[in-house]
Design a protein around this motif. Structure first.
Motif, PDB file in Angstrom:
ATOM      1  N   ARG A 262       0.852  -1.195   0.000  1.00  0.00           N
ATOM      2  CA  ARG A 262       0.000   0.000   0.000  1.00  0.00           C
ATOM      3  C   ARG A 262       0.886   1.243   0.000  1.00  0.00           C
ATOM      4  N   SER A 279      -4.415  14.585  -8.934  1.00  0.00           N
ATOM      5  CA  SER A 279      -5.406  14.853  -7.879  1.00  0.00           C
ATOM      6  C   SER A 279      -6.619  13.933  -8.012  1.00  0.00           C
ATOM      7  N   ILE A 281      -6.434  10.443  -8.727  1.00  0.00           N
ATOM      8  CA  ILE A 281      -6.196   9.035  -8.343  1.00  0.00           C
ATOM      9  C   ILE A 281      -6.267   8.911  -6.814  1.00  0.00           C
ATOM     10  N   LYS A 282      -6.396   7.662  -6.378  1.00  0.00           N
ATOM     11  CA  LYS A 282      -6.371   7.376  -4.929  1.00  0.00           C
ATOM     12  C   LYS A 282      -5.216   6.428  -4.675  1.00  0.00           C
ATOM     13  N   PRO A 283      -4.256   6.704  -3.788  1.00  0.00           N
ATOM     14  CA  PRO A 283      -4.102   7.965  -3.055  1.00  0.00           C
ATOM     15  C   PRO A 283      -3.712   9.106  -3.985  1.00  0.00           C
ATOM     16  N   GLY A 284      -4.134  10.309  -3.571  1.00  0.00           N
ATOM     17  CA  GLY A 284      -3.742  11.495  -4.346  1.00  0.00           C
ATOM     18  C   GLY A 284      -2.226  11.564  -4.411  1.00  0.00           C
ATOM     19  N   ARG A 327      -0.089  15.450  -1.097  1.00  0.00           N
ATOM     20  CA  ARG A 327      -1.326  14.672  -1.051  1.00  0.00           C
ATOM     21  C   ARG A 327      -1.017  13.372  -0.309  1.00  0.00           C
ATOM     22  N   ASP A 328      -1.878  12.381  -0.434  1.00  0.00           N
ATOM     23  CA  ASP A 328      -1.737  11.201   0.433  1.00  0.00           C
ATOM     24  C   ASP A 328      -0.592  10.271   0.050  1.00  0.00           C
ATOM     25  N   SER A 329      -0.025  10.379  -1.153  1.00  0.00           N
ATOM     26  CA  SER A 329       0.904   9.310  -1.592  1.00  0.00           C
ATOM     27  C   SER A 329       2.249   9.352  -0.867  1.00  0.00           C
ATOM     28  N   ARG A 335      -1.829  16.189   4.641  1.00  0.00           N
ATOM     29  CA  ARG A 335      -2.097  15.517   3.367  1.00  0.00           C
ATOM     30  C   ARG A 335      -3.412  16.030   2.790  1.00  0.00           C
ATOM     31  N   SER A 337      -5.976  15.796  -0.858  1.00  0.00           N
ATOM     32  CA  SER A 337      -6.930  14.777  -1.369  1.00  0.00           C
ATOM     33  C   SER A 337      -6.175  13.470  -1.619  1.00  0.00           C
TER      34      SER A 337
END
Ligand code: RIB
Length: 337
Positions: A262, A279, A281-284, A327-329, A335, A337
């Motif tokens: 992950r 912005s 994709i998940k994670p951002g 962002r989250d990545s 963090r 989006s």
């Protein structure tokens, strides 16, 4: 309805065709009376001078070429948007030449543009091998580089400070506690690849770490290469990766997830460009934003200046500022989006 010709206008105005050409192209002398008679005839006959007629008289074609290496990479359409908006606002048509990261395709376009008579070229080169061809072209028409330098060939350039951008990306990972940080660099031979590697190494050394070649790889700025290089770096037990563009960073994220890991929990990832996908994709995707649209606009501004002054002024290197977008990545605080 038959289209009026320049001869019809000359006949109706009682002047020579050459006088009509000077008036409609606003180039050279015509008496006030002749000018009035020509403009009256143009209006009555609904005359539309052809592009060829205008070009013959002024030597201008009203066209600029935009040469890009890969229109499938979202970074380049964003650059093209800035070029198109600025060029059309100045009355120029833009013709797009996609070299597909192929040096021979780029050479073909360079030869074609010499014959096609464009007024100027905005160029992101795909290969340093054609620097001589582009340098020759500047003897006749102005060329402005965007995004990448071509040392020793053309100095007029608009690009982002890639060293600073890569430094910011790597320092972000260092500040989150990472010490085994991999690099997925761009294609060899490009100034963006060299500068981003330099910024990565600079940040590591500043943190007391010596760059480790076994943690450094090169991709081709495309998704699949990011995926493949990430799998190799995972075997080197990196805890974070800086990818030298977003498409490779997105490939890297997918590689971690396909291997059951992950992002950022197992491996943190940072990219470069801030394309729209980053912005979405998940994670951002944490990345380095380039002022891409402005780069295109400024390249056209420089090109128009070079065209106006017949490229007599000193060439300039316009260096734009990159910004870190968290962002989250990458994990860590703040963090988005
Ligand atoms: O994503 C394509 C890359 O090529 C971008 O980083 C841009 O800077 C160009 O070098």
């Amino acid at each position: 309805m038959k289209r009026s010709t320049i001869k019809d206008v000359a006949l109706a105005a009682g002047v020579a065709v050459s006088t009509v050409s000077r008036v409609i192209n606003d180039s050279g002398y015509a008496s006030r009376e002749s000018r009035q008679r020509v403009l009256k005839a143009v209006e009555e006959l609904h005359f539309q001078p052809s592009r060829a007629a205008r070009s013959l008289a002024t030597g201008r074609t009203g066209t600029v070429a935009l040469v890009l290496p890969d229109i499938t990479n979202p970074f380049f359409p964003a650059l093209a948007r800035g070029v198109e908006d600025a060029a059309s606002a100045a009355g120029y048509t833009v013709i797009l030449c996609n070299t597909d990261n192929d040096a021979s395709q780029e050479a073909m376009y360079a030869a074609l543009l010499r014959q096609q008579r464009v007024d100027g070229v905005v160029l992101t080169a795909c290969s340093p091998n054609n620097r001589g061809l582009w340098s020759q072209m500047t003897e006749r028409i102005p060329v402005v580089l965007t995004d990448r330098r071509l040392e020793g060939a053309i100095d007029e350039t608009v690009f982002v400070d890639n060293v600073a951008g890569a430094y910011l990306a790597t320092r972000q990972l260092l500040e989150l506690g990472h010490r085994r940080i991999g690099l997925i660099g761009g294609p060899l031979g490009l100034s963006t690849t060299e500068d981003r590697q330099r910024g990565y190494e600079q940040a590591l050394r500043e943190a007391g770490l010596e760059p480790d070649e076994t943690l450094m790889r090169n991709g081709d700025f495309r998704y699949a290469s990011g995926y493949a290089r990430m799998r190799e770096l995972a075997e080197q037990h990196v805890t974070a990766v800086f990818a030298a563009n977003d498409m490779m960073a997105i490939g890297a994220i997918r590689a971690v997830e396909d291997a059951g890991g992950r992002v950022p929990d197992h491996i943190a990832v940072v990219g470069f460009d801030d394309i729209l996908l980053a912005s979405m994709i998940k994670p951002g995707l944490t990345t380095i934003a380039q002022p891409t649209y402005q780069m295109g606009v400024m390249a056209v501004d420089r090109l128009l200046e070079r065209m106006r002054t017949d490229a007599t002024g000193e060439p300039r290197q316009v260096v734009l500022e990159p910004t870190l977008v968290v962002r989250d990545s990458c994990g860590g605080k703040g963090r988005g989006s």
